[in-house]
Every structure is written in structure tokens, then in C-alpha cells.
Design an enzyme around this catalytic site. Structure first.
Site, PDB file in Angstrom:
ATOM      1  N   ASP A 198     -39.090 -14.703  23.159  1.00  0.00           N
ATOM      2  CA  ASP A 198     -40.279 -15.175  23.887  1.00  0.00           C
ATOM      3  C   ASP A 198     -40.212 -14.691  25.337  1.00  0.00           C
ATOM      4  OD1 ASP A 198     -37.990 -16.901  24.178  1.00  0.00           O
ATOM      5  OD2 ASP A 198     -39.259 -18.349  25.203  1.00  0.00           O
ATOM      6  N   GLU A 244     -36.937 -20.093  24.438  1.00  0.00           N
ATOM      7  CA  GLU A 244     -35.966 -20.268  25.532  1.00  0.00           C
ATOM      8  C   GLU A 244     -36.657 -20.572  26.853  1.00  0.00           C
ATOM      9  OE1 GLU A 244     -33.300 -19.546  28.827  1.00  0.00           O
ATOM     10  OE2 GLU A 244     -35.143 -18.468  28.430  1.00  0.00           O
TER      11      GLU A 244
HETATM   12 ZN   LIG Z   1     -34.345 -15.105  29.626  1.00  0.00          ZN
END
Ligand SMILES: [Zn+2]
Length: 420
Positions: A131, A189
């Protein structure tokens, strides 16, 4: 964990094959497989030499793959469908590498697990997030491009460059891996990893080593310590009343919140690295109404677990100062501090010795921000973070990576997988 204080009281079209194998498989003349990893010495020097040449030979393929990944949006924390294309790109790459790929569906998108090499032995885990902080539409608005020895574009530095280096490393090592190699690609994340945390811990806790391909410190140094992070919602409640007619009947939740925040401010200890940011504040409805509700959102950063726990306990114990008011503190999310454990220190020393074989001077240092490495460091796992290529502009419009560094990191990650 939840620290709750009770009321009234306590408190691409997949770029498959873009990184094709070098003309000479890098491990061709590496030492025969054994049960123990090679050590820094003549064997490692031979391997390092080959990996360096192998990575240089696939420079164009590495750049092509990075450009292909950066042409696809991968917004963190959005709809899982928004990550489908980015996920498909990775699956195509992994299958092309000969990996066995398992898809773990989560509410934030799929976590991809991929395994290569022998089944027996302690695996090395390469931990990546696919992501980015960029919303859908960014890739079309700012298409990636190569210029002046660098690749510019959304997510190139954080962390598509690291992904490309890791995939390139696996390709260089080829089928002659001497221990299991596992990849984990996570989808959330940048928004805290709430959905993938359990899988990260499951696959990371028994790894021989975990390589995290986040951007390095400026210049390429490893990140061997990271602060912990925790967010809290602090809510106060009182009783509404007309501010002119009978203010004495009211209990101001905003005044209660102000007093609570004064107490919160006293919990910070910047000299020890403990900071508290009141990032959001809200409450009340009209000037002539004594407010019956107010709230603030806190971001707490701490270098050590002890400091993080001290603040957590103090927040949980916050009590109202007005009769009839209430204070409630809820821990929302966070990551534990990544302290420089003996395991991390030893792994960093080893990595530095191996990097010398590639003519790379590998430094290390602490950083304030968190990563998924924070989940594993407290478990005593040897984590090496900041293995992505050097560049600049994380979460910024001038995001870019150095192609020289991308090539260098490809060889370095391969050497670490083989020899850590
Ligand atoms: Zn990162």
C-alpha cells in the site's frame, strides 16, 4: 489493549518477467548447500561478487518493474478492491519467480504470503507493504518517470523500490536458496497494520531473520530503533445548561477536557523521547450552551516499552476534577517501540560485515516513525529495517529513488538472504 477510565471516576497489467534472470545465475559457483548458512569469508566474498554483477546486469529490468508498480494506485486504508490491481501485479511477479503464493483476505485488502526454496529450515522473512499513502487517481495524475538516474513517482521510495529490490534479490538467488525464503506483502502498513498485524507476528516470530524493505535513513543507513506509537481518544462528559440563565446547573465538558489535557501535557518527557501530540480536539455546540461533551485525539510516541507503558497507565488513571463529570480514555491503535535489542544489534553487525563485501558502508541509526518491524522487535526477532533503496520524499510529491541504490540494495538483500 484498551485503557478505559470509567465515567465519574478513574479514569498492471502485471510486469511479469520484467526482472528476468541474469545471464549467469548468481549462485552458480556459490558453495554447495549446507545446513548452516555461509559466513562472511571467502565463500561470501565470491557470492557477493556474483550478486553485485548479477544485479548490475538486470538494472533495466529493475527500473522497468519499479515504473510498472508505480503506475498502479495502491491506496492504504481504502476499499480492498482499490488494491486489486496492485495485488495482481505482485502475484504475477511471484508466480513468475516460482513461488507458492497464498492469499490471506483481510478487511483492508489481501496479505500475500509467498514461499520459495527448501521446505526445511528456519525461514528468512522479507516483510514488505504494497500500500501507499496516495489516493486512487494519483498514478494517472503524476505518472512515474525515470530521470537523472532516479525513478520519480508515487510510492517509489515508500516502498516500491524496496519491493523491487527484494523481488530482484530472490530472482538473483534463483532456485539454489539454502533456506526457506518467505515474503509477506501487506496492504495496510500506512494506516497502522490493524488488519495484517496478526499475520506479521505469526510469520515473523519464528523467522531466522526478518528483512524489512522500508526506506533507509538518508544515505542508506539501516533503521535499528524506532519509537513506539499509540493513539488514544480522550472524551469528557458533563451536563448542558443555558449559559446565561442557569450556568450553575451545567458541568462543562470542555473545561474538564482542558484540565485533562493539562495533565496529559505533564506526561510528556521530550528529553526521554516521549512526546504527546493533541492532534484533534472537538466539543460543544453553541456559545450559549454549557457543553456536555468534548473529546481529543492523542498521538503518543516513546522510545521504550517502559515509557509507553508509563504513559498508558497514567492515561488510564485520569480522573475528572469536577463532581458529576466523567473522563474516558480509549486506546485506539499503535505499535510497540522497536528498541535496539541484542538480536537487532547482532544482525546489524552481521549485515555491515556482509555489506563490506559489496563495497557498501552500511550505517545504522534510530528513527521516530514506526513500521511493521515494531511488531517483531519486542519478540526478540532479528529484524533489519530500512533495506529499501536510498531516495527522498516519503509521503511527498517529490518522492524518488536512486537507481544506483536500487541495484546495490538488490545485491545486498540477496546477500543477506543467503548469508545472514
Ligand atoms: Zn513504508
Amino acid at each position: 489493549m484498551t485503557a478505559a477510565a470509567a465515567s465519574a471516576g478513574s479514569a498492471s497489467a502485471g510486469p511479469t518477467g520484467a526482472g528476468s534472470a541474469p545471464a549467469e545465475p548468481a549462485t552458480e559457483s556459490a558453495p554447495a548447500a549446507s545446513t548452516s548458512p555461509i559466513v562472511a569469508g571467502p565463500d561470501a566474498a565470491v557470492l557477493a561478487h556474483e550478486l553485485r554483477a548479477g544485479a548490475a546486469a538486470v538494472r533495466d529490468e529493475l527500473v522497468a518493474l519499479l515504473l510498472a508498480l508505480a503506475r498502479v494506485d495502491a491506496p492504504s486504508g481504502g476499499e480492498p478492491d482499490a488494491l486489486r490491481h496492485a495485488e495482481a501485479q505482485l502475484v504475477a511477479e511471484l508466480l513468475d519467480l516460482g513461488a507458492e503464493v497464498t492469499r490471506h483476505a483481510t478487511g483492508a485488502g489481501a496479505v500475500l504470503e509467498a514461499t520459495l526454496g527448501p521446505a526445511a529450515g528456519e525461514p528468512v522473512l522479507v516483510l514488505c507493504h504494497y500500500d501507499t499513502v496516495w489516493p486512487a487517481g494519483t498514478a494517472a495524475a503524476r505518472p512515474p518517470r525515470e530521470r537523472d538516474g532516479r525513478v520519480h513517482g508515487p510510492g517509489t521510495y515508500d516502498m516500491r523500490g524496496g519491493i523491487v529490490a527484494a523481488l530482484g534479490a530472490a530472482r538473483l538467488l534463483g532456485p539454489q536458496l539454502r533456506r526457506p525464503l518467505r515474503f509477506l506483502f501487506t496492504p495496510d502498513e500506512e494506516t497502522g497494520s490493524a488488519a495484517s498485524r496478526e499475520l506479521i507476528v505469526r510469520f515473523g516470530s519464528d523467522a531466522a531473520a526478518v528483512l524489512v524493505t522500508e526506506p533507509p535513513l538518508p544515505g542508506g543507513a539501516l533503521k535499528t530503533a524506532r519509537k513506539g506509537w499509540a493513539t488514544y481518544r480522550l472524551e469528557t462528559a458533563g451536563r448542558s445548561a443555558h449559559a446565561g440563565i442557569e450556568p450553575e446547573r451545567g458541568i462543562s465538558a470542555i473545561e474538564e477536557l482542558v484540565d485533562a489535557l493539562v495533565a496529559v501535557r505533564a506526561l510528556a518527557d521530550p528529553a526521554a523521547g516521549t512526546t504527546i501530540n493533541v492532534g484533534v480536539i472537538e466539543g460543544g455546540c453553541l456559545p450559549n450552551v454549557v457543553p456536555d461533551h468534548a473529546a481529543a485525539t492523542l498521538d503518543v510516541r516513546a522510545r521504550t516499552a517502559a515509557e509507553q507503558e508509563r504513559v498508558n497507565r497514567a492515561l488510564a488513571a485520569l480522573a475528572p476534577v469536577r463532581a458529576g463529570a466523567s473522563v474516558t480514555v480509549t486506546h485506539q491503535h499503535g505499535r510497540p517501540p522497536m528498541e535496539r535489542t541484542p538480536q537487532i544489534a547482532a544482525a546489524a553487525t552481521r549485515a555491515r560485515e556482509l555489506a563490506v563485501l559489496l563495497d557498501v558502508s552500511l550505517g545504522e541509526g534510530p528513527v521516530g516513525g514506526t513500521s511493521d518491524a515494531n511488531f517483531l522487535a519486542p519478540l526478540g526477532v532479528p529484524v533489519l529495517d530500512g533495506l529499501g533503496p536510498d531516495g527522498q520524499g516519503a509521503h511527498a510529491e517529490d518522492e524518488q529513488v536512486s537507481i544506483d541504490s536500487l541495484v546495490e540494495r538488490t545485491a545486498l538483500i540477496a546477500l543477506l538472504i543467503a548469508a545472514l
